[in-house]
Design a protein around this motif. Structure first.
Motif, mmCIF file in Angstrom:
data_model
loop_
_atom_site.group_PDB
_atom_site.id
_atom_site.type_symbol
_atom_site.label_atom_id
_atom_site.label_comp_id
_atom_site.label_asym_id
_atom_site.label_seq_id
_atom_site.Cartn_x
_atom_site.Cartn_y
_atom_site.Cartn_z
ATOM 1 N N GLU A 216 0.842 -1.198 0.000
ATOM 2 C CA GLU A 216 0.000 0.000 0.000
ATOM 3 C C GLU A 216 0.871 1.240 0.000
ATOM 4 O OE1 GLU A 216 -3.435 1.878 2.927
ATOM 5 O OE2 GLU A 216 -2.502 -0.036 3.428
ATOM 6 N N VAL A 217 0.404 2.290 -0.642
ATOM 7 C CA VAL A 217 1.034 3.605 -0.594
ATOM 8 C C VAL A 217 0.040 4.532 0.088
ATOM 9 C CG1 VAL A 217 1.940 5.535 -1.941
ATOM 10 C CG2 VAL A 217 2.348 3.170 -2.702
ATOM 11 N N ALA A 218 0.482 5.146 1.181
ATOM 12 C CA ALA A 218 -0.408 5.994 1.980
ATOM 13 C C ALA A 218 -0.431 7.418 1.428
ATOM 14 C CB ALA A 218 0.048 6.026 3.435
ATOM 15 N N GLU A 219 -1.600 7.990 1.464
ATOM 16 C CA GLU A 219 -1.747 9.396 1.095
ATOM 17 C C GLU A 219 -1.116 10.264 2.183
ATOM 18 O OE1 GLU A 219 -3.124 10.680 -1.688
ATOM 19 O OE2 GLU A 219 -3.467 8.653 -2.441
ATOM 20 N N GLU A 220 -0.699 11.454 1.802
ATOM 21 C CA GLU A 220 -0.121 12.383 2.766
ATOM 22 C C GLU A 220 -1.119 12.629 3.902
ATOM 23 O OE1 GLU A 220 1.732 16.894 2.915
ATOM 24 O OE2 GLU A 220 1.356 15.945 0.982
ATOM 25 N N ARG B 249 -2.695 4.340 8.680
ATOM 26 C CA ARG B 249 -2.371 3.121 7.940
ATOM 27 C C ARG B 249 -1.378 2.249 8.711
ATOM 28 N NH1 ARG B 249 -5.819 1.462 6.627
ATOM 29 N NH2 ARG B 249 -4.687 -0.097 5.440
ATOM 30 N N VAL B 250 -0.392 2.877 9.371
ATOM 31 C CA VAL B 250 0.555 2.118 10.204
ATOM 32 C C VAL B 250 -0.193 1.433 11.338
ATOM 33 C CG1 VAL B 250 2.480 2.329 11.831
ATOM 34 C CG2 VAL B 250 2.590 3.471 9.611
ATOM 35 N N ASP B 251 -1.129 2.126 11.967
ATOM 36 C CA ASP B 251 -1.936 1.527 13.034
ATOM 37 C C ASP B 251 -2.708 0.318 12.518
ATOM 38 O OD1 ASP B 251 -1.070 3.367 14.907
ATOM 39 O OD2 ASP B 251 -2.868 4.619 14.765
ATOM 40 N N ALA B 252 -3.277 0.425 11.345
ATOM 41 C CA ALA B 252 -4.040 -0.692 10.780
ATOM 42 C C ALA B 252 -3.129 -1.892 10.503
ATOM 43 C CB ALA B 252 -4.748 -0.257 9.496
ATOM 44 N N TRP B 253 -1.950 -1.658 9.923
ATOM 45 C CA TRP B 253 -1.009 -2.749 9.651
ATOM 46 C C TRP B 253 -0.521 -3.365 10.958
ATOM 47 C CZ3 TRP B 253 -0.049 -5.320 5.331
ATOM 48 C CH2 TRP B 253 -0.463 -4.746 4.125
ATOM 49 N N THR B 254 -0.251 -2.545 11.953
ATOM 50 C CA THR B 254 0.202 -3.049 13.252
ATOM 51 C C THR B 254 -0.873 -3.919 13.889
ATOM 52 O OG1 THR B 254 1.565 -1.080 13.540
ATOM 53 C CG2 THR B 254 1.102 -2.358 15.499
#
Length: 87
Positions: free
Chosen positions: A8-12, A18-23
């Motif tokens: 995934e590439v996160a929007e600014e 997104r890091v919280d979701a992956w964690t």
């Protein structure tokens, strides 16, 4: 992205969420799977990509023949959260 190493590439401004979701996903993952991934990453850092993909990893072998390897698909089929044993 070409080799499937980017999920995934996160929007600014969206990186922390997104890091919280992956964690959260990692915390819920099977412990043997996480160990297998860590071993593969650490052992393959200095290998050409083709060699890294072809290498056999001890934790992946263990994971493939574990009770958790059965529990994951079973839990999915039964539409429930898996109960990981680490065995």
């Amino acid at each position: 992205m070409r080799f499937g190493l980017v999920n995934e590439v996160a929007e600014e401004g969206d990186l922390d969420r997104r890091v919280d979701a992956w964690t959260d996903d990692l915390i819920r993952s099977a412990p043997l799977s996480v160990r297998a991934i860590k071993e593969a990453v650490m052992r393959s850092l200095d290998q050409p990509l083709e060699e890294a993909f072809a290498t056999r990893y001890a934790w992946e072998e263990r994971r493939m023949h574990s009770r958790d390897a059965v529990e994951g698909p079973r839990a999915f089929a039964e539409k429930r959260d898996p109960v990981w044993s680490g065995r």
